[in-house]
Design an enzyme around this catalytic site. Structure first.
Site, PDB file in Angstrom:
ATOM      1  N   ARG B 325       0.758  -1.230  -0.037  1.00  0.00           N
ATOM      2  CA  ARG B 325      -0.065  -0.120   0.109  1.00  0.00           C
ATOM      3  C   ARG B 325       0.925   1.420   0.137  1.00  0.00           C
ATOM      4  O   ARG B 325       0.500   2.310  -0.310  1.00  0.00           O
ATOM      5  CB  ARG B 325      -0.986   0.003   1.307  1.00  0.00           C
ATOM      6  CG  ARG B 325      -2.180   1.103   0.949  1.00  0.00           C
ATOM      7  CD  ARG B 325      -3.220   0.937   2.091  1.00  0.00           C
ATOM      8  NE  ARG B 325      -4.400   0.009   1.609  1.00  0.00           N
ATOM      9  CZ  ARG B 325      -5.330   0.572   0.986  1.00  0.00           C
ATOM     10  NH1 ARG B 325      -5.539   1.910   0.809  1.00  0.00           N
ATOM     11  NH2 ARG B 325      -6.388  -0.222   0.561  1.00  0.00           N
ATOM     12  N   GLU B 730      -9.310   6.311   7.148  1.00  0.00           N
ATOM     13  CA  GLU B 730      -7.860   6.725   7.002  1.00  0.00           C
ATOM     14  C   GLU B 730      -7.359   7.764   6.252  1.00  0.00           C
ATOM     15  O   GLU B 730      -6.564   8.663   6.582  1.00  0.00           O
ATOM     16  CB  GLU B 730      -7.106   5.351   6.162  1.00  0.00           C
ATOM     17  CG  GLU B 730      -7.131   4.025   7.183  1.00  0.00           C
ATOM     18  CD  GLU B 730      -6.963   2.882   6.289  1.00  0.00           C
ATOM     19  OE1 GLU B 730      -7.846   2.638   5.417  1.00  0.00           O
ATOM     20  OE2 GLU B 730      -6.071   2.491   6.309  1.00  0.00           O
TER      21      GLU B 730
END
Lengths: 489, 778
Positions: B325, B730
């Site tokens: 990621r 997030e």
């Protein structure tokens, strides 16, 4: 006397057997199943366990926030312990402080919330319409990881306009009753009890009683605020016996201000000292606003900070720079010495078995002198200093340095004077060239260590830069510089 | 039913898109919200404590537990020999994470035994009494040490490549090679890990765990105890914060509690102290990013190569997907015509690092913003100008493909940034700051406006599924359960709003119940910001099924077409008759309508081929922008946060109040990561920033003095997500990058903005001062 007696919310508590280092938080959660107060850190840093402790001082009942996780039950005689469970009305109607937190979306995970509610409640009881800076100070000892604090500060502002009323505030409603009950519990007799495993605790009724107790038990652990000793128990798992509590001794909590200076009893809490120092020694006062959180300042004492001799010790550098003396007492009498002589080496102080710190005296600096105290830490508030420096300067009419004392914490094994730097300044005009030349003398005075708070290089450089900053302030403060020294109100 | 429900209302309370307070807010402030340690304790409860190694890397020659066993109150001491199944709690199935280390210690603090005692105090005291003989082995705790020692990877790295950077890097006019160090972060959830296991008959065991991933706890307990999943029930009502730290890290505590409970036939609780929790649970990964970028006079990037080396700790845990990621976000909001990105998940002798809000994304994005800064200082431009020159273009512009070959179809970053730029008066304030710095010798200011683009979906495609269970009882009250967990983010509230909206009943009618593996099985972690996207849709699907049955029932019973059955606020209209919702439900019960349904959802469109580095891993993107202004003291490196303005995209918000809370909280947490939160290991490999006394997360007084947060008012998800909302957990974390860059600008002022300060994270006062000194000398 053979029991510790206090009021828990509405209920009378009397304990005739008690582990001398049982924490209030364990007592609440395990023994009383009052689980609103949470354990977040067990070291007085996160505030999730915040409760109020009320006591009578000169006949007046006042409440302060404390960290239940490091407050020992043995220190609670003749107090009123108030937990989050006590705030809402019997029918479940929330207290205005709680309601404001709900309305402003001040909770997310909710684990820190009871502690915030209690800190906000403590503020609300004592301060009408607090400023943002006051709110932030009141919340220095409460960590929240979810909200970013904005809604909590808004809740404090919102509720700040509502004043305590017996209509909805339990402490207002019960005040007369609690005062009467606490007066009954107060005693000048010594309380001595033992715990289930035979370890003892003593609560002397007077300073004389304390001296006698320590004569009989020279190895006893003396506990005032427990903001240091608390961690010996919760983190180091130390087994202490006997434990002598002194936090209630009003004779040790006197602050006397005279034209010569300030005398502070060893039991004066940071919070109480702050009330006087804000006016009498603003630089020292601003330092104290940045020691611990509100709960720790309510519990912790300057005397304890001195007695335990931390190498960082936020207050000793200021005290040393101000030429403070310390008075030690035992059953045999008292002796007084300059504070800087009291610190011998790392973890070693000039305190004999049976002796305790009784008071400190801080001479009043001349009106024309300059005093500054700088605390440098990774986080601005509620952090332990990487270094802490204090400066005390007097110059004559020609601008020649006639008196200079500089002391630092975090730079050596003890709080220590920068004698070479002082020598480089003394007798010289206090001008940029002198200051530039004196900076290097720090290398002679200190060989700081590298640790998790800072590297040796940073400590050394910053110490030098603080001398420069002191010079800039003395020679005409740049406006913007002050923002770092003073919290905007 | 009370009278109020009979009254005709125009709207229900708590539909989708309404600012509704957190469902537990009242209980939070009253102290009555129950966390696991607050639950009434089962009779005969025992308490566990970890026996922790005090070496970073050693062979264990012998362990003498006699003093531990004989300590008063100790009931048992668990070692690896007590494990009835497999001695492994690794989440990725790589078998590289022993529950109890046997012959080898690989980080300071690793569990080598566990004490079970009558009290927690006895267990903790006894745990310190073991006598262990070690033979020390070489160790390293950081990325430099790992690289110097040729450390192995804990899991294979990934490569993303598009175009031909190897030849194109030479072709542009300018080229910079540099690197950046990015620190890790402790989650510091206020509630430490906890697990309570209660043994039942046969193989049965019930575990209460503070976990974001009950299904994984169930799986791990089965694996360690060698019992089938159907014997294990894992419950989680709420956590006192998670932030990724409770995605896999609860495994060890739950497994030990369950193991001891089954062995001793008594309930067992493990509640590590804060220091123990910080010692034995993973953190955000530190990274070292090395890059080589080529760009033109306008600052437009032509080609880039970057490598991301990560401190993973001793085992893989989630380091594979985390470092992946990081690469997925190493483009930030920027189009790279030629690009190659690689990851290097390095083994270190530290606790195994794990998920943390953003999951590597923040580190990748921070690296990309550093590249922009380098270009801006090299060209003497405002970094914002360079940003705009590099933003992804509109769909079909030829500047809309990511390094992983996904087309960016919903790009709104330019509009978001420009709206914020105007509303916060960025340009005028920047000029004023440059003026201020000219005349202020000690205090310097900085300002920065940075973008966020964050990909939403688990990159492991299979995890993008969710289940929910909805019952309606005869009185019209609704019971809701789903696989998502509540850690403070307001998921339970949002999903209840979805169900309330679907049936058009007040949200108070919907009872939110503890997440449990017994009701909704095979759930994914509540992670990747996906909680409300996945569980909201699953709950909506369950409600829809019941609603369709109710409509069918009404059309049949009252002989009306389906169009004549209408769910009004707390009422149901059938033809010209109106019933309260409760009365209508009761009729349906007597009509033998099934009033319970299991809902299911899987995210459409997405796929990912990791080996090829190609696919559509993300369903959509969430966007945002923040502008921060700071002041620094160039004598000490201390700083103040003067102001932050945020404009953030959550699509059509399911609950604006909760979303703003996520944004502000995420920002401040991100600010802590980039400023005062520093992890520090000593020469023995021991973490010395082990508790709040030494590890400094932001306080109320650290948040920006002026703090304005707004949602993008016009945004709607272009994909048919629940209510056209977007994920929010997030993405806002990365808004804090503006703070680091504002600090950087203040530092840069001492060298007239000619040099990129290369301020690494966390920018502690020490790092700021040292950067100032470096630039003064340059």
């Amino acid at each position: 006397m053979t029991s510790i007696r206090f009021i828990l919310n509405g209920e009378d508590v009397a304990l005739s057997s008690l582990d001398p280092t049982e924490t209030l938080l364990d007592f609440l959660r395990l023994k009383r199943r009052l689980t609103g107060s949470k354990e977040g850190c067990a070291e007085g840093d996160c505030g999730a366990c915040t409760v109020l402790v009320g006591r009578l001082v000169g006949g007046r009942l006042s409440y302060e926030t404390v960290n239940a996780c490091i407050r020992f039950v043995g220190s609670l005689n003749a107090t009123h312990v108030v937990t989050v469970e006590h705030l809402a009305a019997k029918d479940g109607t929330l207290h205005p402080v709680q309601q404001a937190m709900v309305d402003c979306h001040g909770s997310q995970c909710g684990f820190c919330t009871p502690g915030f509610v209690m800190s906000l409640y403590g503020l609300w009881l004592t301060s009408e319409n607090p400023s943002r800076a006051e709110i932030e100070r009141a919340l220095q000892g409460n960590l929240c990881r979810c909200t970013g604090y904005e809604p909590i500060v808004k809740a404090a502002e919102q509720v700040g306009q509502i004043r305590p009323s017996s209509l909805f505030d339990p402490l207002e409603r019960e005040r007369a009753n609690i005062i009467a009950r606490l007066e009954e519990l107060a005693t000048r007799e010594t309380i001595a009890i033992t715990g289930p495993d035979g370890r003892r605790l003593v609560v002397p009724g007077s300073v004389e009683g304390l001296a006698e107790t320590l004569a009989a038990h020279p190895k006893a652990t003396v506990v005032a605020g427990a903001t240091d000793v608390g961690l010996w128990v919760t983190k180091q798992m130390r087994v202490l016996d006997p434990v002598v509590f002194i936090n209630h001794l009003e004779d040790l909590q006197k602050i006397t201000v005279t034209p010569d200076g300030i005398t502070m009893g060893a039991g004066v809490s940071y919070s109480s000292a702050l009330n006087v120092l804000r006016k009498e020694s603003p630089a020292f006062g601003r330092l104290i606003e940045r020691i611990g959180g509100q709960q720790v300042r309510n519990m912790g004492t300057i005397g304890g900070n001195v007695a335990n001799g931390s190498p960082i010790g936020d207050s000793p550098p200021a005290l040393i720079a101000l030429s403070a003396t310390v008075t030690l007492r035992s059953a045999k009498g008292t002796r007084t010495m300059p504070l800087e002589d009291y610190f011998i080496d790392y973890g070693k102080q000039d305190r004999q078995p049976g002796e305790f710190v009784e008071s400190m005296f801080v001479p009043r600096p001349k009106a024309s002198s300059h005093v500054a105290v700088y605390k440098i830490s990774k986080r601005r508030d509620e952090d332990i200093s990487a270094l802490c420096g204090a400066f005390h300067l007097e110059t004559d009419a020609a601008g020649i340095v006639t008196h200079i004392r500089i002391a630092f914490g975090g730079m050596a094994a003890t709080p220590k004077r920068a004698r070479s730097v002082e020598a480089a300044l003394y007798g010289k005009p206090f001008i940029q060239a002198t200051v530039e030349a004196a900076r290097d003398a720090f290398d002679l005075d200190y060989k700081p260590l590298t640790d998790w708070r800072a590297t040796a290089e940073y400590r050394q450089l910053t110490a030098k830069n603080l001398l420069t900053r002191f010079f800039l302030e003395v020679s005409g403060t740049p406006q913007e510089l002050q923002r770092f020294a003073v919290e905007e109100a | 039913m009370d009278k109020a429900t009979y009254e005709t209302t125009k709207y229900i309370k708590g539909p989708m898109h309404q600012s509704l307070r957190h469902d537990s807010a009242h209980k939070h402030v009253a102290g009555s919200a129950e966390y696991i340690d607050d639950m009434p304790e089962p009779a005969g409860l025992l308490h566990g404590a970890l026996g922790m190694a005090d070496r970073a890397h050693s062979e264990i020659l012998s362990i003498d537990l006699s003093a531990v066993k004989t300590y008063p109150g100790v009931v048992d001491v668990l070692t690896a020999a007590d494990i009835t199944g497999v001695n492994d709690v690794s989440s990725g199935g790589r078998h590289d994470e022993p529950l109890i280390a046997t012959d080898k210690v690989e980080f300071h603090g690793q569990t080598i035994f566990a004490v079970i005692a009558e009290t927690r105090d006895a267990a903790r005291k006894a745990a310190r009494l073991a006598k262990v003989e070690y033979r020390d082995l070489p160790f390293w705790t950081d990325i430099d040490g790992a690289l110097e020692n040729g450390a192995p990877l804990v899991t294979p790295g990934m490569t993303l490549k598009r175009g031909t950077p190897e030849t194109e890097l030479d072709k542009a006019k300018h080229r910079i090679k540099s690197s950046m160090r990015i620190g890790g972060q402790e989650h510091f959830y206020l509630e430490s890990h906890i697990a309570l296991a209660i043994p039942g008959e046969d193989d049965d065991v019930t575990v209460w765990s503070s976990t974001q991933h009950p299904s994984e706890i169930q799986h791990i307990v089965g694996h360690v105890l060698d019992i089938p999943s159907n014997a294990i029930t894992v419950n989680t009502r709420r956590m006192g914060g998670g932030f990724g730290g409770k995605e896999t890290q609860g495994n060890q505590f739950a497994a030990l509690a369950a193991l001891a409970a089954k062995k001793l036939k008594r309930a067992v609780k493990f509640r590590p102290d804060r220091d123990e929790d910080m010692g034995v649970t993973g953190k955000r990964h530190d990274f070292k990013m090395d890059f080589d970028v080529a760009f033109d006079d306008d600052g437009k990037i032509h080609a880039i190569e970057a490598n991301f080396a990560a401190r993973c700790g001793y085992s893989s845990d989630l380091s594979g997907p985390v470092t992946d990621r990081a690469l997925f976000h190493a483009d930030s909001s920027y189009f790279y015509p030629h690009v190659k990105l690689t990851s290097q998940p390095l083994k270190t002798h530290t606790v195994s690092n794990t998920a943390y809000r953003g999951f590597g994304g923040p580190q990748g994005m921070l690296g990309a913003e550093r590249v922009i800064e380098e270009i801006a200082y090299a060209l003497a431009k405002d970094p914002l100008e360079v940003r705009k020159a590099n933003f992804y273009g509109e769909k079909g512009s030829g500047r809309d493909v990511t390094p992983y070959h996904q087309q960016v179809e919903d790009n709104i970053i330019l509009r978001v940034v420009e709206e914020l730029e105007t509303s916060c008066d960025y340009q005028a304030r920047r000029l004023a700051i440059i003026d201020f710095n000219k005349t202020s010798p000690v205090i310097k200011k900085g300002i920065a406006l940075t973008p966020v683009k964050f990909g939403i979906s688990f990159t492991m495609t299979a995890f993008n599924q969710a289940g929910a269970l909805v019952h309606i009882y005869q009185d019209g009250s609704i019971h809701l359960n789903h696989g998502g967990t509540e850690m403070g983010q307001g998921l339970y509230t949002k999903v209840a709003q979805v169900v309330a909206d679907c049936f058009q009943v007040d949200v108070d009618t919907v009872k939110i119940t503890a997440t449990t593996t017994g009701k909704v099985p095979n759930t994914s972690a509540t992670a990747a910001s996906s909680g409300s996207d996945l569980n909201g849709m699953a709950a909506w699907d369950a409600a829809r099924q019941i609603k369709e049955r109710l409509v069918a029932f009404a059309t049949e019973k009252y002989a009306v077409p389906a169009s004549e059955v209408e769910f009004l606020p707390n009422r149901v209209r059938v033809g010209d008759q109106i019933f309260t919702f409760g009365d209508f439900v009761k009729q349906a019960y007597f009509g033998r309508v099934q009033l319970s349904a299991a809902g299911f959802y899987k995210t459409p469109k997405i796929h990912w081929d990791r080996a090829a580095g190609r696919g559509t891993p993300f369903y959509y993107y969430a966007y945002g922008a923040a502008c921060s202004e700071v002041s620094i003291d160039t004598l000490t490196g201390e700083y103040l946060m003067d102001r932050t303005d945020i404009l953030h995209d959550v699509g059509k918000s399911l609950n604006p109040a909760i979303d703003i809370g996520q944004i502000e909280g995420g920002f401040v947490q991100g600010m802590g990561w980039l400023t005062t939160e520093e992890l520090w290991w000593d020469g023995k490999g021991r973490l010395r920033t082990h508790a709040p006394s030494t590890y400094k997360i932001p306080l109320a007084s650290d948040r920006p003095k002026i703090f304005n947060t707004r949602l993008v008012p016009w945004s709607e998800n272009t994909e048919p997500t629940i209510g056209r909302s977007k994920a929010v957990g997030e993405p806002p974390f990365m808004l804090a990058i503006s703070v680091l860059e504002a600090l950087s600008m203040a530092v840069a002022s001492v060298a007239d903005y000619r040099i990129c300060p290369r301020l690494d994270a966390p920018a502690t006062p020490e790092r700021v001062l040292m950067a100032v000194e470096r630039l003064k000398r340059a």
